[in-house]
Design a protein around this motif. Sequence first.
Motif, short mmCIF file in Angstrom:
data_model
loop_
_atom_site.label_atom_id
_atom_site.label_comp_id
_atom_site.label_asym_id
_atom_site.label_seq_id
_atom_site.Cartn_x
_atom_site.Cartn_y
_atom_site.Cartn_z
N GLN A 84 -61.20 13.83 -7.78
CA GLN A 84 -61.69 13.72 -6.40
C GLN A 84 -63.05 14.40 -6.25
N LEU A 85 -63.21 15.57 -6.83
CA LEU A 85 -64.46 16.30 -6.68
C LEU A 85 -65.61 15.60 -7.38
N PHE A 86 -65.30 14.93 -8.51
CA PHE A 86 -66.36 14.27 -9.27
C PHE A 86 -66.40 12.76 -8.99
N ASP A 87 -65.99 12.40 -7.79
CA ASP A 87 -66.36 11.11 -7.18
C ASP A 87 -65.68 9.89 -7.77
N LEU A 91 -51.69 10.89 -4.47
CA LEU A 91 -51.88 12.14 -5.21
C LEU A 91 -53.11 11.99 -6.11
N ILE A 92 -54.22 12.51 -5.68
CA ILE A 92 -55.45 12.46 -6.48
C ILE A 92 -55.73 13.86 -7.00
N ASP A 93 -55.84 13.97 -8.31
CA ASP A 93 -56.07 15.32 -8.86
C ASP A 93 -57.45 15.82 -8.46
N PRO A 94 -57.59 17.13 -8.27
CA PRO A 94 -58.83 17.68 -7.72
C PRO A 94 -60.08 17.35 -8.52
N LEU A 95 -60.00 17.37 -9.85
CA LEU A 95 -61.20 17.12 -10.63
C LEU A 95 -61.70 15.70 -10.39
N ASN A 104 -73.35 16.49 -5.61
CA ASN A 104 -73.45 17.84 -6.17
C ASN A 104 -73.02 18.81 -5.08
N THR A 105 -71.84 19.36 -5.23
CA THR A 105 -71.26 20.19 -4.18
C THR A 105 -70.78 21.52 -4.75
N ALA A 106 -70.68 22.49 -3.88
CA ALA A 106 -70.18 23.81 -4.29
C ALA A 106 -68.75 23.74 -4.82
N PRO A 107 -67.85 22.96 -4.21
CA PRO A 107 -66.48 22.91 -4.75
C PRO A 107 -66.41 22.44 -6.20
N GLN A 108 -67.35 21.61 -6.63
CA GLN A 108 -67.35 21.21 -8.05
C GLN A 108 -67.53 22.42 -8.95
#
Length: 988
Positions: A673-676, A667-671, A691-695
Amino acid sequence: MVSTESLVNDYVVLPGDADQSLLIEAVRRSTKDLAMPPDYALDREEVSVLERWVNDGAPWPTESVGTKVGAANIPTPRAFRPIEPVAPPSDTTAGADAHPIDAFVTSALDSAGLVPGPPADPRELVRRLYFDLTGLPPTIEAVERFAADPSDDAYAALVNELLARPAHGERMARQWLDVVRYAESNGFERDGDKPHAWRYRDWVVGAFNEDLSYDAFLTAQLAGDEQPEVARDAPIATGFWRLGEWDDEPNDPQQALFDELDDSLRTITEGMLGVTVGCARCHDHRFDPISQRDYFSFLDWFRNVEPYAEPQHELGSPVLTPVGATDEAIADWRADRAEQAERRRAEFDALLEPVHRRLLEEQLAGFDPAVAERARARFERALELPIEERRGYLLEQRLPNIDRVLHALTFLERQRAWVTLARIEEEGGLGDHEGDLRWALTVREREGEPLPTHLLRRGLASSPMERTRASTPGAIGLPAPAAPVDPSSSQGRRSLLASWITDHANPLTPRVWVNRIWQQHFGVGLVATPDDFGNTGTAASHPELLDWLASRFVEDGWSTKQLHRLIVTSDAYRRSSRSIDGRAEEIDPANSLLWRQRPRRLEAEMVSDSMLFASGELVTTLGGPSVHPRMPREVLAGQSRPGRGWAPPEHDAERRRALYVRVQRGLIDPLSQLFDRPLPTLPSGTRSVTNTAPQALHLLNGEFAGSRAYALAERVAREAGPRVEDQVVRAFELALSRRPDNVELEAGVDHLRRIALEVEGQSRSLRFEPRVPERIDNQYFEQAEGADLLAAPGGPWRSAAGQWGEPYNGTLAADRERGPRAVLEGELGSDFRFEGTLHFDRGTAGADLILRATDQAAAGGVIVSLDLAHGRLIVLEQATETRMVALFAGLPIAADSLPVELALNGDRLTIVVGPQEAGPLVVEGLTQLQPGSFAVATVKEGLEFSGATLTIDGRSVDLLPPALSSERTALESLCLVLLNSNEFLWLD
């Protein structure tokens, strides 16, 4: 070139053992699939010659017997060589009095014909320093104070102040936890808990805050059980050995054991030594002078560590230890455990025994009295057994089993029973008891003679070859420590390994750690591959500087804080990150020569922590058990048992620093995961920067960022007052640690006024949304409140958990008719009139509007149930039981939006769904006449109401929570913009 080495590498020959060599198996033609030569058979004498050759060690004509495998023709990496004394250059443009680091850096710049960039603006520098040393931003007051006096003395004092803050240990711990792949669960399908792993995390925080010498820091983790004097709570540090993934049901247990050992080996060699020894598990390393024998000889140092096992709070547990427990505390624990076991048994039996006895008597009806009496005696014997043993005994005796009893319970009784059973199962049975002891994950050696370590053909546990002995890679310029004297015990082996790793003459350990700290301050290490100092890694950009820093680090007593001081007081660190030299950009676009600082994006934890800091919500409590912020439903749904290992959010859970959020592999929280943030599967010394759109989408629309913007707006309004100019200034001060310039101030004021006008007069809607998947883990459900299961609009609405059942695989499902619902509180009546448009999310399967809702748990009342999947409308009445009153099929309700009108008067219900011309649906003869409230439920996905009105007994009822002013909504929008800005997310 053919050689003994190549034959061994390809597993054709096992020197000294003809019977285990593929070559001999082939020439003997033992199997049809392996026969050489393929067209004819060698005679017996020819085969005997080859057998003797292999048994003699398979010497090649140009070799002697016993040539070391893997070392030939591979250059020794520079980092494997001893650290040579080196003095800072004195003939550079930096001058004779330059900081030693600047002397090395300037020398390289001089050679390239480049000049260093200008120093950073004091405001930029102080923000950089705060984040690098504490992971948190400075206040506007701290920035202004340093800007007023940016002298070297003031800067040095600030460095010491930040290094002394508890937040420094938290900042450093996060970096180390990446290296040791820290997690609090096992991974794999079940992703079971690693209890008390958080104590290791807190030990790391404390070690950095105390500036525990780095050699002691490593020794405590490798062998703190053998050397408890090396550090405070050193046994807790040995939780290091228990952090890896663990398969609790492997297909091949022996192979899984060596996978676990390999995981530890890789973490030690890559994390502490920067060497990819793990690449030599199956064959000699292809690029570094490390053989397969080196691999297994290194593994032999800790081969006798007890493998990880299901944790039990037992004194003999191989993985859990009560740290610092006195004899008196242990005696109290034993007594408490016995009392708890009896209490749990009583709780379970009190629920099940009466029904169990009734079922038994029903089964024995008509039996011979003597037979019935013997059956009753066996039943009494079953009740004396531990619950976990009772099921099998009852089956064996052909008596009513627990499963039959559960089936005979009422709905609510069965739900309680399953939750109780699940808790017993999760806590390890009736005998497992944590009590008041201070348990920690720790390491333990097997007792008795150490297990032998063998080379494994192709790394397979099923193919052992010759035995190896504990040693270290010979290519590393430091002799291996002497083997333990006592061959009957492995005690002391890990201490010897720790002494070798932390030896002052070890060329790798100080270089690797110095490089990691340099990377923390410059974004990229002097060696850009911090986990690989070998031939496939990147060569050091400033090798002499790296060696000087490593020597100085050891001379300074392995002090990490002193290393920080040394680096951050250099001019190289304090330079601006702005590129103003086109020639430097052309010659050194990657900035390898450090002519400027590097702009760096905040790490995932810094992003969330900074938002909490700006909004004033950050809780700075140090340490303690990990917390569970709200995990999105979509993430929970990805588990085999949704919610297992997680929990509904505790008080202040979302306000703690991200370091204290539970790290669960599944279970990795989205923030994060999105910020690497790296996955906790392998040692990781670097983080990607994407640097991605989902961020952007997550920060603009995510619940966490939205909540922080709301809280920041509240703080700004409270501290700045109603004047919009003051609000813009305060928002900048809190979010960006500076005041806006005139252009920014004007833009901010314009934003507030424009958004306020846009919001003014907009219609408001009510939203209801499930917060968990359709099935949820028993333990999660037991801890959940209604608001953890269904999100309601707030204000007069309150979520009720409803009833859950259908137990399967440790999970429960919401009852379709009595599941979670949002109840309008404080408004009761008998006659209802509701009008409004329902808007359904994609995937919403149904919605219930409940009139005369009486009890939040049983959800009694008159239910108008919309079955969107089948185009049906069902009217139900609920009291103790549920009764279907009417069903209307073929209705035009399978749409994104649906106008609905309901009128309930006495025993008559009138329903209009869809266009008015469709005509009303009328239901008469209702019997559920008891006054109640209004409630809403949704199935699978969410729904919204727009234009909704409700009257109860002729009085108008306000469905909406108190509205925010348009000015307040605009301020929240401005705060969200600032929290999404590059200036907030990046360091100059």
